[in-house]
Design a protein around this motif. Structure first.
Motif, short mmCIF file in Angstrom:
data_model
loop_
_atom_site.label_atom_id
_atom_site.label_comp_id
_atom_site.label_asym_id
_atom_site.label_seq_id
_atom_site.Cartn_x
_atom_site.Cartn_y
_atom_site.Cartn_z
N LEU A 235 -1.95 3.74 -0.70
CA LEU A 235 -3.14 3.32 -1.44
C LEU A 235 -4.30 2.99 -0.51
CD1 LEU A 235 -1.43 1.02 -4.09
CD2 LEU A 235 -2.51 3.22 -4.52
N GLU B 20 -13.18 10.14 -3.12
CA GLU B 20 -13.84 9.22 -4.05
C GLU B 20 -15.26 9.64 -4.40
OE1 GLU B 20 -14.24 4.38 -4.69
OE2 GLU B 20 -13.39 5.20 -2.84
N ARG C 10 -5.03 14.17 -1.42
CA ARG C 10 -5.96 13.12 -0.99
C ARG C 10 -7.02 12.91 -2.06
NH1 ARG C 10 -9.99 13.35 4.30
NH2 ARG C 10 -10.82 11.25 4.08
N TRP C 11 -7.33 11.64 -2.33
CA TRP C 11 -8.36 11.30 -3.31
C TRP C 11 -9.72 11.28 -2.61
CZ3 TRP C 11 -9.98 11.16 -8.03
CH2 TRP C 11 -10.98 10.28 -8.43
N LYS D 232 -5.37 6.51 0.62
CA LYS D 232 -5.47 7.34 -0.58
C LYS D 232 -4.96 8.76 -0.34
CE LYS D 232 -9.16 4.81 -2.95
NZ LYS D 232 -9.05 3.60 -2.11
N GLN D 233 -3.85 8.84 0.40
CA GLN D 233 -3.21 10.12 0.68
C GLN D 233 -1.74 10.07 0.31
OE1 GLN D 233 -4.37 12.31 4.35
NE2 GLN D 233 -5.41 10.41 4.91
N ASN E 151 0.80 -1.21 0.00
CA ASN E 151 0.00 0.00 0.00
C ASN E 151 0.84 1.27 0.00
OD1 ASN E 151 -2.57 -1.14 -0.09
ND2 ASN E 151 -2.59 -1.50 2.11
N TYR F 88 2.98 7.79 -1.26
CA TYR F 88 1.52 7.68 -1.41
C TYR F 88 1.05 6.38 -0.78
CZ TYR F 88 -3.14 8.22 -3.37
OH TYR F 88 -4.49 8.39 -3.50
N PRO G 71 -5.73 6.80 -8.32
CA PRO G 71 -4.78 6.22 -7.37
C PRO G 71 -4.13 4.93 -7.85
CG PRO G 71 -6.68 7.06 -6.19
CD PRO G 71 -6.98 7.22 -7.63
N ASN G 72 -4.91 4.05 -8.51
CA ASN G 72 -4.33 2.78 -8.98
C ASN G 72 -3.29 2.97 -10.08
OD1 ASN G 72 -5.73 1.16 -7.24
ND2 ASN G 72 -7.40 0.73 -8.65
#
Length: 362
Positions: free
Chosen positions: A169, A200, A197-198, A172-173, A147, A167, A236-237
């Protein structure tokens, strides 16, 4: 199918299987010698797990990789033997043309190509996933955190680049984010943030403590703030090792992922496209390598089988080297991945046609 066709096809398939069976134990023995100390570090790791989760998939992955080499060597080997035993001369004396002589080779190459296509598109990706998970868990020298990613560089398209110091996963930051936009070799815009930050639910990235810099002709313009929600052409992926990610997806999933990424506006997808097109181009190379091998070995030469094998193996390694170069070049944002991946087949296909007509005239 004539008796001669059955005879050649049997030799074709049996020689191919024999060479492949001989190559795999050598590869396994070398791998065991390199990894045995790492296996022994884990007291909870049983021999059954090593075989089931590692070496079964090792055989699938490397067996698929060795197929073109095994086929090439096998065809040169048994065709040279036919030539040295004057069996090919007897075949030509029976008014069988060189084109007709190639028919059982074409059938054999088709069978191997179909096997390789099925392996490349559906079987090998699943094996890659399990194989990589095992390697990350047991064979890495340091504790591997899937991650937590560090020092990430990603090219979004020919002009846009991002950088992240780290980062996660899971959360998500990320920390120390930089986005740069170029025009040619000149930097035109730069966006920096202490963390990213993502979000979603809103499908946006939130930047905290950000700073924008516009590089104009006569001056620079700087804007800064505490919080900024913005759209960026990645997810993110996309920050995961894309080479591993592409290899672990079946072709259907890989194609869907490429199409989804295009709809999101992701610019550079060439690494994924190279992997996608390579899964078809490599099996098709079976035909090309088969015909080159037959054309090289069909004539009786001074020096016999050894000369044919030397020439054939040299050509094979040139092909592999050429393939690796175009894979790297094809991953670039400004290249056509489809053309680059098929370039070795086009070049060696031309060589196969030349050798075919040269042999057909004689």
């Amino acid at each position: 199918m004539r008796i001669i066709d059955k005879y050649i096809l049997t030799k074709f398939l049996s020689s191919f299987a024999l060479v492949l069976i001989l190559l795999l134990p050598i590869a396994i023995a070398i791998d065991i010698s390199e990894k045995v100390d790492k296996f022994l570090r884990h007291a909870d790791l049983s021999v059954t797990e090593i075989i089931k989760d590692y070496y079964i998939h090792f055989i699938v992955i490397f067996g698929n990789t060795f197929m073109p080499l095994a086929l090439f060597i096998a065809v040169i080997f048994f065709t040279s033997k036919l030539s040295s035993n004057t069996e090919i001369i007897a075949i030509h004396s029976a008014k069988i043309s060189f084109t007709r002589f190639l028919k059982p080779y074409f059938i054999g190459a088709t069978l191997v190509t179909l096997l390789a296509l099925g392996m490349n598109h559906f079987v090998v990706p699943s094996s890659n996933k399990i194989f990589n998970e095992f390697s990350k868990k047991y064979l890495k020298t340091k504790k591997y955190n899937q991650n937590h990613l560090t020092n990430i560089n990603l090219q979004l398209d020919s002009n846009d680049y991002i950088y992240l110091k780290s980062y996660n996963l899971g959360t998500k930051q990320g920390q120390k984010f930089t986005y740069e936009k170029f025009e040619g070799t000149k930097l035109k815009y730069k966006l920096m943030a202490e963390n990213i930050r993502w979000i979603e639910k809103d499908t946006v990235f939130r930047l905290n403590t950000y700073r924008k810099r516009f590089l104009l002709e006569d001056r620079d313009s700087i804007e800064q703030g505490i919080k900024l929600d913005t759209l960026l052409a990645f997810m993110p992926n996309d920050l995961v090792n894309i080479d591993d990610l592409a290899k672990e997806m079946t072709s259907i999933k890989l194609y869907d992922y490429i199409e989804q990424s295009r709809q999101r506006g992701v610019g550079n997808l060439n690494t994924y496209l190279v992997e996608f097109h390579k899964r078809t181009s490599l099996p098709i190379s079976t035909y090309i390598l088969t015909f080159i091998a037959v054309c090289l070995a069909a004539k009786k030469r001074r020096g016999g089988m050894g000369i044919n094998l030397a020439i054939g193996i040299t050509l094979m390694f040139v092909y592999v080297f050429f393939l690796k170069i175009v894979e790297v070049l094809g991953a670039g944002a400004e290249t056509n991945a489809f053309v680059m991946v098929w370039l070795p087949n086009i070049f060696f296909g031309g060589l196969a046609v030349y050798l075919y007509f040269k042999n057909a005239k004689n």
